[in-house]
Design a protein around this motif. Structure first.
Motif, PDB file in Angstrom:
ATOM      1  N   THR A  28      20.280 -16.304  -8.945  1.00 15.02           N
ATOM      2  CA  THR A  28      20.800 -16.486 -10.052  1.00 15.02           C
ATOM      3  C   THR A  28      21.909 -17.603  -9.388  1.00 15.02           C
ATOM      4  O   THR A  28      22.311 -17.133  -8.668  1.00 15.02           O
ATOM      5  CB  THR A  28      21.851 -15.139 -10.424  1.00 15.02           C
ATOM      6  OG1 THR A  28      22.405 -14.661  -9.416  1.00 15.02           O
ATOM      7  CG2 THR A  28      20.697 -14.064 -11.037  1.00 15.02           C
ATOM      8  N   LEU A  46      18.270 -18.806 -12.313  1.00 20.26           N
ATOM      9  CA  LEU A  46      17.947 -18.492 -13.322  1.00 20.26           C
ATOM     10  C   LEU A  46      19.999 -17.522 -13.649  1.00 20.26           C
ATOM     11  O   LEU A  46      20.670 -17.733 -12.675  1.00 20.26           O
ATOM     12  CB  LEU A  46      17.771 -16.874 -13.049  1.00 20.26           C
ATOM     13  CG  LEU A  46      18.658 -15.665 -14.911  1.00 20.26           C
ATOM     14  CD1 LEU A  46      17.499 -16.402 -15.918  1.00 20.26           C
ATOM     15  CD2 LEU A  46      17.660 -15.226 -14.080  1.00 20.26           C
ATOM     16  N   GLY A  48      21.533 -15.958 -15.323  1.00 15.78           N
ATOM     17  CA  GLY A  48      21.643 -14.599 -15.518  1.00 15.78           C
ATOM     18  C   GLY A  48      22.241 -13.781 -16.106  1.00 15.78           C
ATOM     19  O   GLY A  48      24.083 -14.252 -15.888  1.00 15.78           O
ATOM     20  N   ASP A  49      21.652 -13.028 -17.844  1.00 17.15           N
ATOM     21  CA  ASP A  49      23.383 -12.281 -18.365  1.00 17.15           C
ATOM     22  C   ASP A  49      24.215 -11.247 -17.191  1.00 17.15           C
ATOM     23  O   ASP A  49      25.112 -10.386 -18.053  1.00 17.15           O
ATOM     24  CB  ASP A  49      22.432 -12.016 -19.776  1.00 17.15           C
ATOM     25  CG  ASP A  49      22.204 -10.858 -19.628  1.00 17.15           C
ATOM     26  OD1 ASP A  49      21.747 -10.255 -18.298  1.00 17.15           O
ATOM     27  OD2 ASP A  49      21.213 -10.872 -20.403  1.00 17.15           O
ATOM     28  N   SER A  50      23.314 -10.969 -16.316  1.00 13.05           N
ATOM     29  CA  SER A  50      24.328 -10.639 -14.982  1.00 13.05           C
ATOM     30  C   SER A  50      25.207 -10.448 -14.799  1.00 13.05           C
ATOM     31  O   SER A  50      26.164 -10.266 -14.660  1.00 13.05           O
ATOM     32  CB  SER A  50      22.988 -10.438 -13.786  1.00 13.05           C
ATOM     33  OG  SER A  50      22.747 -11.803 -13.556  1.00 13.05           O
ATOM     34  N   ASP A  88      18.924 -17.485 -19.258  1.00 12.87           N
ATOM     35  CA  ASP A  88      18.429 -15.381 -20.437  1.00 12.87           C
ATOM     36  C   ASP A  88      18.798 -15.525 -21.781  1.00 12.87           C
ATOM     37  O   ASP A  88      20.981 -15.809 -21.676  1.00 12.87           O
ATOM     38  CB  ASP A  88      19.579 -14.575 -19.253  1.00 12.87           C
ATOM     39  CG  ASP A  88      18.824 -13.117 -18.759  1.00 12.87           C
ATOM     40  OD1 ASP A  88      17.600 -13.339 -19.518  1.00 12.87           O
ATOM     41  OD2 ASP A  88      19.320 -12.713 -18.039  1.00 12.87           O
ATOM     42  N   LYS A 118      14.867 -17.095 -20.556  1.00  9.89           N
ATOM     43  CA  LYS A 118      13.937 -15.557 -20.047  1.00  9.89           C
ATOM     44  C   LYS A 118      14.858 -14.703 -21.223  1.00  9.89           C
ATOM     45  O   LYS A 118      15.758 -15.313 -21.624  1.00  9.89           O
ATOM     46  CB  LYS A 118      14.709 -15.631 -19.130  1.00  9.89           C
ATOM     47  CG  LYS A 118      14.504 -14.288 -18.676  1.00  9.89           C
ATOM     48  CD  LYS A 118      14.676 -14.014 -17.500  1.00  9.89           C
ATOM     49  CE  LYS A 118      15.526 -12.674 -16.931  1.00  9.89           C
ATOM     50  NZ  LYS A 118      15.726 -11.986 -17.590  1.00  9.89           N
ATOM     51  N   HIS A 142      10.073 -11.290 -18.977  1.00 13.38           N
ATOM     52  CA  HIS A 142      11.052 -10.224 -17.656  1.00 13.38           C
ATOM     53  C   HIS A 142      10.858  -8.404 -19.205  1.00 13.38           C
ATOM     54  O   HIS A 142      11.261  -8.324 -19.303  1.00 13.38           O
ATOM     55  CB  HIS A 142      12.732 -10.329 -18.321  1.00 13.38           C
ATOM     56  CG  HIS A 142      13.392  -9.156 -17.706  1.00 13.38           C
ATOM     57  ND1 HIS A 142      14.833 -10.147 -17.147  1.00 13.38           N
ATOM     58  CD2 HIS A 142      13.110  -8.140 -17.251  1.00 13.38           C
ATOM     59  CE1 HIS A 142      14.469  -8.901 -16.309  1.00 13.38           C
ATOM     60  NE2 HIS A 142      14.942  -7.804 -16.319  1.00 13.38           N
ATOM     61  N   VAL A 185       9.438 -12.113 -14.701  1.00 16.71           N
ATOM     62  CA  VAL A 185      10.359 -11.733 -14.170  1.00 16.71           C
ATOM     63  C   VAL A 185       9.503  -9.829 -14.113  1.00 16.71           C
ATOM     64  O   VAL A 185       9.796  -9.564 -15.418  1.00 16.71           O
ATOM     65  CB  VAL A 185      11.017 -11.447 -14.629  1.00 16.71           C
ATOM     66  CG1 VAL A 185      12.302 -10.309 -13.611  1.00 16.71           C
ATOM     67  CG2 VAL A 185      12.014 -12.549 -14.261  1.00 16.71           C
ATOM     68  N   GLU A 187      11.378  -6.350 -12.623  1.00 12.83           N
ATOM     69  CA  GLU A 187      12.236  -5.343 -11.924  1.00 12.83           C
ATOM     70  C   GLU A 187      12.485  -4.324 -11.901  1.00 12.83           C
ATOM     71  O   GLU A 187      11.672  -3.219 -13.315  1.00 12.83           O
ATOM     72  CB  GLU A 187      13.325  -5.887 -13.462  1.00 12.83           C
ATOM     73  CG  GLU A 187      14.810  -5.544 -12.548  1.00 12.83           C
ATOM     74  CD  GLU A 187      16.084  -6.038 -12.941  1.00 12.83           C
ATOM     75  OE1 GLU A 187      16.376  -7.137 -14.140  1.00 12.83           O
ATOM     76  OE2 GLU A 187      16.881  -5.221 -12.853  1.00 12.83           O
ATOM     77  N   ILE A 208      11.663  -8.099  -8.535  1.00  6.50           N
ATOM     78  CA  ILE A 208      13.091  -7.697  -8.334  1.00  6.50           C
ATOM     79  C   ILE A 208      13.300  -6.623  -8.170  1.00  6.50           C
ATOM     80  O   ILE A 208      12.836  -6.259  -9.377  1.00  6.50           O
ATOM     81  CB  ILE A 208      14.654  -8.522  -9.499  1.00  6.50           C
ATOM     82  CG1 ILE A 208      15.951  -7.898  -8.593  1.00  6.50           C
ATOM     83  CG2 ILE A 208      14.480  -8.358 -10.762  1.00  6.50           C
ATOM     84  CD1 ILE A 208      17.215  -8.879  -9.662  1.00  6.50           C
ATOM     85  N   ILE A 218      13.371 -12.738  -6.733  1.00  6.54           N
ATOM     86  CA  ILE A 218      14.663 -13.059  -7.558  1.00  6.54           C
ATOM     87  C   ILE A 218      16.095 -11.812  -7.027  1.00  6.54           C
ATOM     88  O   ILE A 218      15.574 -10.816  -6.849  1.00  6.54           O
ATOM     89  CB  ILE A 218      15.082 -14.205  -9.161  1.00  6.54           C
ATOM     90  CG1 ILE A 218      16.385 -14.052  -9.807  1.00  6.54           C
ATOM     91  CG2 ILE A 218      14.728 -12.920  -9.945  1.00  6.54           C
ATOM     92  CD1 ILE A 218      16.133 -14.885 -10.347  1.00  6.54           C
ATOM     93  N   VAL A 220      19.916 -11.757  -7.437  1.00  7.95           N
ATOM     94  CA  VAL A 220      21.520 -12.037  -8.427  1.00  7.95           C
ATOM     95  C   VAL A 220      22.232 -12.777  -6.840  1.00  7.95           C
ATOM     96  O   VAL A 220      22.617 -11.616  -5.436  1.00  7.95           O
ATOM     97  CB  VAL A 220      22.228 -10.497  -8.870  1.00  7.95           C
ATOM     98  CG1 VAL A 220      24.118 -11.185  -8.839  1.00  7.95           C
ATOM     99  CG2 VAL A 220      22.170 -10.308  -9.960  1.00  7.95           C
TER     100      VAL A 220
HETATM  101  O1  KIV Z   1      20.959 -11.232 -15.651  1.00 10.15           O
HETATM  102  C1  KIV Z   1      19.621 -11.620 -14.421  1.00 10.15           C
HETATM  103  O2  KIV Z   1      20.230 -11.592 -13.602  1.00 10.15           O
HETATM  104  C2  KIV Z   1      18.145 -11.169 -13.875  1.00 10.15           C
HETATM  105  C3  KIV Z   1      17.898 -11.559 -13.122  1.00 10.15           C
HETATM  106  C4  KIV Z   1      18.154 -10.526 -12.052  1.00 10.15           C
HETATM  107  C5  KIV Z   1      16.305 -11.088 -12.845  1.00 10.15           C
HETATM  108  O3  KIV Z   1      17.890 -11.068 -15.283  1.00 10.15           O
END
Ligand code: KIV
Length: 291
Positions: A28, A46, A48-50, A88, A118, A142, A185, A187, A208, A218, A220
């Motif tokens: 990410t 990525l 990511g929305d994380s 994402d 994604k 995902h 993906v 998870e 992940i 993948i 974070v």
């Molecule tokens: O939001 C994110 O970072 C993710 C990944 C960890 C796969 O979806």
């Protein structure tokens, strides 16, 4: 390609072609400096929305907006040249209908220049994935643990332990692959399940907390660097502990500012010559008597 030509980014199609070969390296990224540091070493970045949890301190990813994703993707695009950059789609931006999803994706792609998007979800999202793919959008699926469904799942538990749950995840994976996703993906699922899905699908799986058998991995980035602030999930491997290094650097800075050891001569710009001092009349009486 001439020597000065811009290096081309890795395309989603090239990523798909890596199925079954050397594992695909994904991480990410949310900012330009991080993207710059990772770009040479990864195939795919990525956004990511994380980032809602990692950067903004939110408890879940549910509060992440499309504008946040666009702003961070623009930064990642500026910081990278080579990696395939995937965005994402945040909660609420694609679930309503394929048309709403397309409208939001069109905005993301036009405003960021990213390589694709994604989407979290299984069988229920397959029509949306197909709708986007048919309109020229590379989509990464995902399945398994879907953090945007945290409320329904009651947390972030390992997925696919029971036979019925495992079968449902296989159905999700197959539906998303059949809809035309370029990668998937998986998870936080039990290992044999991710292994089985990888063997069944013609597109690469990106694990992940899934399985070393996946076609790529993948994580974070802040988790592997020890910068995410919270205890990471069990499947994370720490490659560095940057938290204490950051803490020590900031402590040293604060100490030097308080004791006037920073800034010193070396960090002052344009030491004035005698003529400049005379013309600006900036020499204090104290400086004059000292000189
Ligand atoms: O939001 C994110 O970072 C993710 C990944 C960890 C796969 O979806």
């Amino acid at each position: 390609m001439t020597e000065n030509a811009k290096p081309r980014r890795i395309t989603p199609r090239q990523i798909t072609a890596l199925k079954g070969g050397t594992p695909i390296v994904c991480l990410t990224a949310y900012s330009a400096p991080m993207a710059r540091a990772l770009d040479r070493h990864v195939d795919l970045l990525l956004v990511g929305d994380s980032l809602g949890m990692v950067l903004y301190g939110m408890e879940t990813t549910l509060g992440v907006s499309l504008d946040m994703m666009i702003n961070h993707t623009q930064a990642v695009m500026r910081g990278s040249k080579r990696a395939c950059v995937i965005v994402d789609l945040p909660f609420g931006s694609f679930q309503e209908s394929p048309e709403v999803a397309f409208r939001n994706v069109a905005r993301v792609m036009a405003e960021t220049g990213c390589s694709g998007v994604k989407i979290e979800g299984g069988v229920e999202m397959a029509p949306t994935v197909a709708f986007l793919v048919e309109r020229g959008v590379p989509v990464q699926g995902h399945v398994g643990l879907k953090p945007q469904s945290v409320k329904a799942m009651g947390g972030f538990p390992v997925q696919g332990k029971e036979a019925d749950a495992a079968k449902a995840i296989i159905a999700d994976a197959e539906a998303i692959a059949a809809a035309g996703a370029f990668t998937l993906v998986i998870e936080n699922t039990v290992e044999p399940l991710a292994r089985a899905i990888t063997a069944r699908l013609a597109i690469p799986t990106i694990g992940i907390g899934a399985s070393p058998a996946c076609d790529g991995q993948i994580l974070v980035t802040e988790d592997i660097l020890g910068l995410s602030g919270s205890t990471p999930p069990r499947f994370v491997k720490r490659y560095a502990e940057l938290g204490p290094i950051l803490e020590a650097a900031v402590r040293a800075y604060a100490d030097e500012v308080k004791t006037r050891r920073f800034p010193d001569r070396e960090h002052c710009v344009g030491a004035p010559d005698a003529e400049w001092l005379r013309r600006t009349n900036l020499v204090s009486p104290r400086d004059r008597s000292a000189g």
